[in-house]
Design an enzyme around this catalytic site. Sequence first.
Site, mmCIF file in Angstrom:
data_model
loop_
_atom_site.group_PDB
_atom_site.id
_atom_site.type_symbol
_atom_site.label_atom_id
_atom_site.label_comp_id
_atom_site.label_asym_id
_atom_site.label_seq_id
_atom_site.Cartn_x
_atom_site.Cartn_y
_atom_site.Cartn_z
ATOM 1 N N LYS A 192 0.852 -1.191 0.000
ATOM 2 C CA LYS A 192 0.000 0.000 0.000
ATOM 3 C C LYS A 192 0.885 1.237 0.000
ATOM 4 C CE LYS A 192 -1.712 2.572 3.130
ATOM 5 N NZ LYS A 192 -1.523 3.865 2.424
ATOM 6 N N GLU A 266 10.619 0.842 9.975
ATOM 7 C CA GLU A 266 11.639 1.860 9.713
ATOM 8 C C GLU A 266 10.964 3.195 9.968
ATOM 9 O OE1 GLU A 266 13.290 4.691 8.413
ATOM 10 O OE2 GLU A 266 13.297 3.943 6.353
ATOM 11 N N CYS A 300 13.812 10.480 6.333
ATOM 12 C CA CYS A 300 13.820 9.953 7.697
ATOM 13 C C CYS A 300 15.194 10.060 8.338
ATOM 14 C CB CYS A 300 13.321 8.522 7.711
ATOM 15 S SG CYS A 300 14.131 7.510 6.483
ATOM 16 N N GLU A 397 11.203 15.364 15.266
ATOM 17 C CA GLU A 397 11.468 15.251 13.830
ATOM 18 C C GLU A 397 10.600 16.262 13.091
ATOM 19 O OE1 GLU A 397 10.005 11.670 11.803
ATOM 20 O OE2 GLU A 397 11.882 11.606 10.693
HETATM 21 P P1 NAI Z 1 2.312 8.014 8.373
HETATM 22 O O1 NAI Z 1 3.196 7.218 9.224
HETATM 23 O O2 NAI Z 1 0.958 8.339 8.856
HETATM 24 O O3 NAI Z 1 2.128 7.305 6.959
HETATM 25 C C1 NAI Z 1 2.962 6.302 6.432
HETATM 26 C C2 NAI Z 1 2.112 5.216 5.784
HETATM 27 O O4 NAI Z 1 1.334 4.554 6.778
HETATM 28 C C3 NAI Z 1 1.110 5.706 4.755
HETATM 29 O O5 NAI Z 1 1.043 4.758 3.715
HETATM 30 C C4 NAI Z 1 -0.185 5.733 5.522
HETATM 31 O O6 NAI Z 1 -1.318 5.604 4.703
HETATM 32 C C5 NAI Z 1 -0.045 4.532 6.416
HETATM 33 N N1 NAI Z 1 -0.834 4.559 7.643
HETATM 34 C C6 NAI Z 1 -1.295 5.633 8.321
HETATM 35 N N2 NAI Z 1 -1.968 5.228 9.414
HETATM 36 C C7 NAI Z 1 -1.926 3.884 9.441
HETATM 37 C C8 NAI Z 1 -2.425 2.887 10.325
HETATM 38 N N3 NAI Z 1 -3.074 3.203 11.427
HETATM 39 N N4 NAI Z 1 -2.179 1.592 10.050
HETATM 40 C C9 NAI Z 1 -1.472 1.257 8.961
HETATM 41 N N5 NAI Z 1 -0.996 2.153 8.070
HETATM 42 C C10 NAI Z 1 -1.204 3.453 8.305
HETATM 43 O O7 NAI Z 1 3.053 9.347 7.988
HETATM 44 P P2 NAI Z 1 2.366 10.691 7.482
HETATM 45 O O8 NAI Z 1 1.091 10.992 8.169
HETATM 46 O O9 NAI Z 1 2.301 10.616 6.027
HETATM 47 O O10 NAI Z 1 3.426 11.739 7.976
HETATM 48 C C11 NAI Z 1 3.391 12.201 9.322
HETATM 49 C C12 NAI Z 1 4.771 12.375 9.858
HETATM 50 O O11 NAI Z 1 5.441 11.148 9.856
HETATM 51 C C13 NAI Z 1 5.656 13.266 9.025
HETATM 52 O O12 NAI Z 1 5.500 14.594 9.355
HETATM 53 C C14 NAI Z 1 6.996 12.756 9.386
HETATM 54 O O13 NAI Z 1 7.426 13.367 10.569
HETATM 55 C C15 NAI Z 1 6.793 11.317 9.628
HETATM 56 N N6 NAI Z 1 7.177 10.472 8.496
HETATM 57 C C16 NAI Z 1 8.312 9.769 8.595
HETATM 58 C C17 NAI Z 1 8.717 8.995 7.549
HETATM 59 C C18 NAI Z 1 9.954 8.221 7.619
HETATM 60 O O14 NAI Z 1 10.405 7.721 6.611
HETATM 61 N N7 NAI Z 1 10.542 8.072 8.759
HETATM 62 C C19 NAI Z 1 7.973 8.931 6.301
HETATM 63 C C20 NAI Z 1 6.748 9.663 6.326
HETATM 64 C C21 NAI Z 1 6.395 10.418 7.383
#
Ligand code: NAI
Length: 820
Positions: A192, A266, A300, A397
């Site tokens: 996904k 990760e 990240c 972050e």
């Molecule tokens: P997120 O962690 O919510 O999203 C990442 C993925 O998880 C997306 O595909 C999303 O649809 C999915 N997701 C969201 N809620 C879920 C759930 N309950 N169960 C399973 N899958 C779920 O990240 P988001 O909202 O896009 O970004 C928020 C913050 O996260 C950013 O501001 C940043 O600080 C951090 N982030 C960190 C990343 C990294 O690589 N370490 C990448 C993206 C965001």
Amino acid sequence: MASIPDIFDTMAYGPAPEAAGPAQAWLDGHARRFGHYIGGRWTEPGSDTFETLNPATGKPIARLTQASAAEVDRAVAAGRAAQPEWWALGGHARARYLYAIARQVQKHGRMFAVLESLDNGKPIRESRDIDVPLVARHFLYHAGWAQLMDRELPGRVPVGVIGQIIPWNFPLLMLAWKIAPAIAMGNTVVLKPAEFTSLTALRFAELCEEIGLPAGVVNIVTGDGRAGEALVAHPDVDKIAFTGSTEVGRLIRTATAGSGKKLSLELGGKSPFIVFPDADLDSVVEGVVDAIWFNQGQVCCAGSRILVQEGVADRLVAKLKARMETLRVGEPLDKAVDMGAIIAPVQLEKIAELVRRGEEEGATRWQPSWSCPRDGWFYPPTLFTEVAPAATIAQVEIFGPVVVLMSFRTPAEAVELANNTRYGLAASLWSENINLALDIAPQLQAGTVWINCTNVFDAASGFGGYRESGFGREGGREGLREYVRWEADRPAESGRRSGKESVIPSVARDLAGRTRTSVKKVPRYARDDDTLSGRPPALPAIDRTPKLYIGGKQARPDSGYSLPVLDAAGRRIGEVGHGNRKDIRNAVEAAHKAAGWSRTTAHNRAQVLYYLAENLAARAEDFARRLAQLSGDTDGAEREVELAVRRTFTYAAWADKYDGLVHHTPFRNVTLAMPEAIGVVGVVCPDGWPLLGFLSTVLPLVALGNTVVAVPAGPLPLAATDLYQVLDTSDVPGGVVNIVTGLRDELAPVLAAHDDLDGLWYWGTREGSAEIERLAAGNMKRTWVDYGLGRDWGDVRRGEGEEFLEQATQVKNIWVPYGE
Ligand code: NAI
């Protein structure tokens, strides 16, 4: 319009747009509406759809379908149906498919790059020169592992159907990091993509069709977190691989607790970027550009905390400001643009809010004099100075182009500041002194350390976090472990399955039908309602109440209570301390104080363990008598002691042989993959083998430099507490092994919830395992639980070896460049 002489005069950039025509035509060809890719077919765009927007303009690009739970279910079923044949094809056939994918990505590289920049807002220079080539590299590299799997990973089999959830910052690259190793190892996947950036994943699905990848091997479903949740909750998914925020990672850890699903996470980071006074400051400035302004800082492992030696801080700040003035923010498809757009208004607002917080908390903000485009969602490169180490912007972050700068005086202070974070994803350090650099690198709590470089990635190098940055590795030989399991984990009685079920039943699915492989009759603690037989015991009672063993000393239990221990016939043969929460706290503290154990030489640790074996052998008769008393089985007791001596030898042997690797990453550098101790690890020891079970679980950790807080299994403590003297006389430093006796069901949750514990191994019930995994989400500690399956500790194939060593370590990759 500027004349040519004007341009020569000002040297101003003109527009250099990359043509978007082919990508737009592809979108039009699909009427800008997409369904999912399930079992080799495209579903019709559903009624529940959402828009994907161009961050540089804020305008819609296409409509995507929100996957329902039923659609996720169909995708998992397609993966399940395809998996046996995919595995049965063999490594060479899979290698051919992966190779074909790599080639096809290369052949359509420009299209992928443009589509990525349109959907994500990243500069075309990055999508074209970094993301897409790395995607091809990932499939090519893992084609090789498919080819070599039989020979190089004997005894390992696929995990099954993998649910993969990825973020929006590197949409296609994260897809490659997830899909390539998974399918190379014979798994099938349901992926996904993030709701903001699904287009390149959908184009990738078409590519799978084009190369004739068997239906169901790769399935793509789109949608937001709800679709992710459905995938995580699906009972027929064998493993979840997630990249994203720590918050969602924690939710997934909790949601999968006790399910038997394998998990790799990760997560976020707040990576230090350390500048020593002898560093080449001009290179450092370019390093900062790559560390925090690459991908608009939405990385990240972004180097978001500059730690600079105070003697060169002012010079560095001046140079940085000058460089920031020259950065160009704008249209991502412009080939001369350095920074593109932020993914979405919500992210832009989060960045702006944290910047406001930084100013409120007294830090000084600096931004270049020019302004960003107003259409779309842009944010300028931002530098904060006068930042306190505890300030919000130094801890949280930001995930945007904002860097904080702090200074240090000594290398020791640099390490302390660098590690002053709950994360541990990456670090980079800058010094012309390789001796200093290699001294500092192992001291940094981070999965990747870049020396004189930053944000370099390659398929051959593992990537992943320490601490709250998650666990598991992607890339390198170490990354393959996430997508295989030991064949022996398959219960003998379940045999091969047929039809639509996986040939390799997952641990998750085995749980239902499996009974414990209990190998010995075990004695137990007396309970309040136990009535002692009243007749005098045949053997004279041994009047000993060993205390707890903490920091190399016997310590009275805080509770002031003791627990009686019964022998196999139900007679009271002794007592042990009734340890509690406070004792665990003390033991964890003592284990932290003994952290120097991880820095002793491997030779030294080997020597100590051989000495332990020697002393154990010298007291073999005592131990055999004790075990016989506990179990009533004299022969078994003697055998157990003999096995215990051998096992101690095994880990003495491994202590100086569990080497790292040098990865061949395609740059002018060597990448050292070093297995490092996890830190302080709790062990809730298995039942059934009072002595062997204890040593089999504690010693692999100790051999590789961890310090341990062990809870001997309920009925067994006397065999473990008899070890106090052996530990004392074997030069095991105080605090390396701590032993807290007590009720396992009381102590295990305390360990699991302890924020200062880095890992926990638990041999116990299925319910207990679930609770451990749930509680461990607090500080995201690594857990290894056995779901009540038990194992025969007398069997060397199951009771010792590589599996234990892998679980006892985490791999740090240190990138060391060479040449001038
Ligand atoms: P997120 O962690 O919510 O999203 C990442 C993925 O998880 C997306 O595909 C999303 O649809 C999915 N997701 C969201 N809620 C879920 C759930 N309950 N169960 C399973 N899958 C779920 O990240 P988001 O909202 O896009 O970004 C928020 C913050 O996260 C950013 O501001 C940043 O600080 C951090 N982030 C960190 C990343 C990294 O690589 N370490 C990448 C993206 C965001």
